[in-house]
Design an enzyme around this catalytic site. Structure first.
Site, PDB file in Angstrom:
ATOM      1  N   CYS A 145      34.992  51.248  25.630  1.00  0.00           N
ATOM      2  CA  CYS A 145      33.717  51.780  25.757  1.00  0.00           C
ATOM      3  C   CYS A 145      32.720  51.009  24.675  1.00  0.00           C
ATOM      4  O   CYS A 145      31.619  50.537  25.000  1.00  0.00           O
ATOM      5  CB  CYS A 145      33.479  53.159  25.425  1.00  0.00           C
ATOM      6  SG  CYS A 145      34.389  54.028  26.853  1.00  0.00           S
ATOM      7  N   HIS A 146      32.946  51.030  23.599  1.00  0.00           N
ATOM      8  CA  HIS A 146      32.094  50.294  22.520  1.00  0.00           C
ATOM      9  C   HIS A 146      33.072  49.271  21.572  1.00  0.00           C
ATOM     10  O   HIS A 146      32.733  49.036  20.557  1.00  0.00           O
ATOM     11  CB  HIS A 146      31.303  51.095  21.755  1.00  0.00           C
ATOM     12  CG  HIS A 146      30.908  52.308  22.582  1.00  0.00           C
ATOM     13  ND1 HIS A 146      31.376  53.486  22.648  1.00  0.00           N
ATOM     14  CD2 HIS A 146      29.527  52.271  23.227  1.00  0.00           C
ATOM     15  CE1 HIS A 146      30.774  54.427  23.617  1.00  0.00           C
ATOM     16  NE2 HIS A 146      29.645  53.647  23.984  1.00  0.00           N
TER      17      HIS A 146
END
Ligand code: HEM
Ligand code: FES
Lengths: 181, 433
Positions: A145-146
């Site tokens: 996701c990040h």
């Protein structure tokens, strides 16, 4: 009576102010306490809380394999670690860690790593459970996701996540059965 | 709003009602004869357009809710049923889905208009604040709506966005369980999101009412930013602006219809058509396009803030990102006080105009960065964009307020209009000879 004196001094204003204030305060306390049931009803309900333990048979998991089980609606990673992974986790210098924890504080039996599979950044499920998935720069898990990288002990090494992957409460009931929760 | 003066009506029924409840007088005053600056350009259409979109969202939403099942086991299936089996269900859903996107397009243009022409300045500060509040409520409504089809993208967007609250020290974790009604995004979460998604648009209606009320107290701003000085500067709202608004609306709806009918999934992501699986995160999750700039700001904070070269951390990267993201929206509330330059319109503030257009570029760049994987160039672009965003509001605006020398303002709206016509006439005769 003394109140009468005060009444005379202030044209009766003091007594009235006092009544306004007490009535207001009681009203405020009453309304706030009335709000509580409405708010608390949004907290996890009894049946949600009741789904709190699971039992897992870990005998089929070979060394180097992982499985994901569902506990409280969350994925739990159970990894049968290889000797190399254990060695890597134990030899890591504490000063390289963001959330400082030695490997032995994160496992009960060094072969078995049990963790909630939820990235401590914003809750995605990190990749690395399957052989085909990326494991990040530290050979453990990688959150797409990040971009958080976790090591072979599930500790955060790089990226925005602040904490290591959480170790849930669990115990070995015998050599092959695990109780989570 | 009160009794006030009443208009005369020929129709006896209208007259009878109006004597008892002067709604017709009210409409006549606020939308009939209402004095409106005579120099509006098409930027002034977007308030009316946004209102129509709000009504459209409510109408399509209420009918969708008749076919939708807010349960984790049935939500995805019920939306598929709407698409395949319910009469006209595909139309209702596509209008609602793309309606949200076009609602945001209208509102973003509306906000830009306000910033370009200084509409947030005295005496319209409260009007502006209501507007920002509507924007915040819209974001909440759209976010919760996106979760309802219980898709991979929606479910994971819900997980990531609610998890933002876990960054709050001490109470974060408990707050998260309170928001979820459990230990992950699950059926209780879906249920409350549906309840709130139904509620919020009506709250928005109430705030829109206050927004328009405040507008009708101060009157509209206009492209030159000089207040009307008398009758010669205004026109009655009807028929002049009812006609102009209707024309603008028709053009806008043309685009909306083209997208809804010919490329209805242009704004959607493939993972939005797969059922939510709490065990598997899609390889790359992105929010809806209208959240991307703010998402990029969240991702731009990749570093802890603390004492350099020690382990002392005051604000972790996670908390820092969350503060920056909410701060970016929150700052808008204070715009009237961050920019207190006496001149409203950017037409007469060359420096402000440049800085504002650069902000638009920065926000577009942030939007691009927000959609990319968080590695390499997008991170850098996100950080530069974020730095400019905050610098614009916190440094550039206060500095310009003190130091920018504005161009000469026209004496009145009429003077500005005549001036414009004269220069237009000159250029046409110029080309003719
Ligand atoms: C401010 C106005 C509104 C906005 C911005 C909004 C936004 C959204 C969005 C973005 C979705 C997801 C669409 C999709 O991906 O399929 C959605 C779904 C939904 N909304 Fe709304 N909505 C609004 C008003 C309403 C209202 C008033 C209702 C009435 C109950 C409603 C009922 C629904 C339902 C039932 C769904 C799920 C079905 C579907 O996905 O199409 N909405 N909304
Ligand atoms: S949720 Fe894992 S890095 Fe953000």
């Amino acid at each position: 009576m003394s109140t009468q004196n005060i009444d005379h001094n202030d044209d009766g204003e003091t007594r009235r102010d006092f009544l306004y204030l007490t009535a207001g305060a009681f009203g405020a306390v009453g309304l706030t306490s009335f709000a509580w049931p409405f708010l608390d009803s949004m907290n996890p309900a009894a049946d949600t809380l009741a789904m709190s333990t699971i039992e897992v048979d870990i005998s089929p998991i070979q060394e180097g394999q992982s499985i994901t089980v569902v506990w409280q609606g969350k994925p739990v990673f159970i990894r049968h670690r290889t000797a190399a992974e254990i060695e890597q986790a134990r030899s890591t210098d504490l000063k390289d860690l963001r959330d400082k924890q030695v490997d032995s504080d994160r496992v009960q039996n060094e072969k078995w790593l049990v963790m909630v599979g939820i990235c401590t950044h914003l809750g995605c499920v990190p990749l690395g459970q399957k052989i085909t998935q990326p494991k990040g720069d530290f050979g453990g898990w990688f959150c797409p996701c990040h971009g958080s990288h976790y090591d072979t002990s599930g500790r955060i090494r790089k990226g925005p996540a602040p904490k290591n992957l959480t170790v849930p409460n669990y115990k070995f009931m015998n050599d092959t059965r695990l109780l989570i929760g | 709003m009160s009794g006030g003066e009443r208009a005369e009506f020929k129709n006896p029924v209208v007259s009878w009602i109006d004597e008892r409840l002067p709604v017709f007088s009210l409409m006549q005053k606020e939308y009939g004869t209402f004095p409106t600056p005579k120099n509006f350009n098409y930027f002034w259409n977007f308030g009316a357009i946004a209102t129509v979109m709000l009504v459209l969202m409510i109408v399509t939403g209420i009918v969708l809710a008749m076919h939708y099942t807010p349960h984790a086991d049935h939500a995805f299936g019920s939306v598929e049923r709407i698409m395949r089996d319910v009469n006209w269900g595909w139309l209702l859903r596509y209008l609602h889905m793309n309606g949200a996107a076009f609602f945001f397009i209208a509102v973003y243009i509306h906000i830009f208009r306000g910033m370009y022409y200084g509409s947030y300045k005295k005496p319209r500060e409260l009007l502006w604040i209501f507007g920002v509040l509507i924007f915040v409520l819209m974001m909440a409504a759209a976010f919760m709506g996106y979760v309802l089809p219980w898709s991979q993208m929606g479910g994971w967007a819900a997980t990531v966005i609610t998890s933002l609250f876990s960054a709050i020290p001490f109470i974060g974790e408990d707050l998260l369980h309170f928001l979820w009604g459990g230990f992950s995004v699950d059926n209780p979460t879906l249920n409350r999101f549906f309840s709130l998604h139904y509620l919020l648009p009506f709250v928005i209606c109430a705030v829109v009412f206050l927004h328009v009320w405040a507008l009708h107290v101060t009157g509209s701003n206009n492209p030159v930013g000089v207040e009307p000085k008398g009758k010669q500067d205004t026109l009655p709202f009807h028929p002049y602006y009812t006609a102009k608004d209707t024309f603008g609306l028709a053009v806008f709806l043309l685009f909306f219809a083209a997208v809804s009918f010919y490329t209805p999934n242009i704004f959607a992501h493939p993972a939005h058509f797969v059922e939510f699986n709490p065990m598997v995160t899609p390889p790359h999750i992105v929010p809806e396009w209208y959240f991307l700039p703010f998402y990029a700001i969240l991702k731009a904070v990749t570093f802890d803030i603390g004492i350099p070269f020690t382990d002392v951390v005051f604000v972790s990267a996670k908390l820092g990102g969350v503060i920056a993201m909410f701060g970016a929206v929150f700052l808008l509330f204070f715009l009237p006080w961050l920019d207190n330059h006496p001149v409203k319109s950017a037409r007469y503030r060359p420096l402000y105009k440049k800085a504002l257009l650069l902000l638009v570029v920065a926000v577009l760049a942030l939007g691009w960065a927000g959609a990319q994987l968080p590695e390499g160039l997008p991170v850098l672009v996100g950080q530069i964009g974020t730095a400019y965003y905050f610098a614009f509001f916190l440094i550039i605006l206060p500095w310009l307020s003190k130091n920018e020398k504005a161009l000469a303002l026209p004496k009145s709206i009429s003077a500005a209009v005549l001036e414009e016509n004269k220069s237009k006439a000159q250029t046409t005769t110029g080309t003719a000879t």
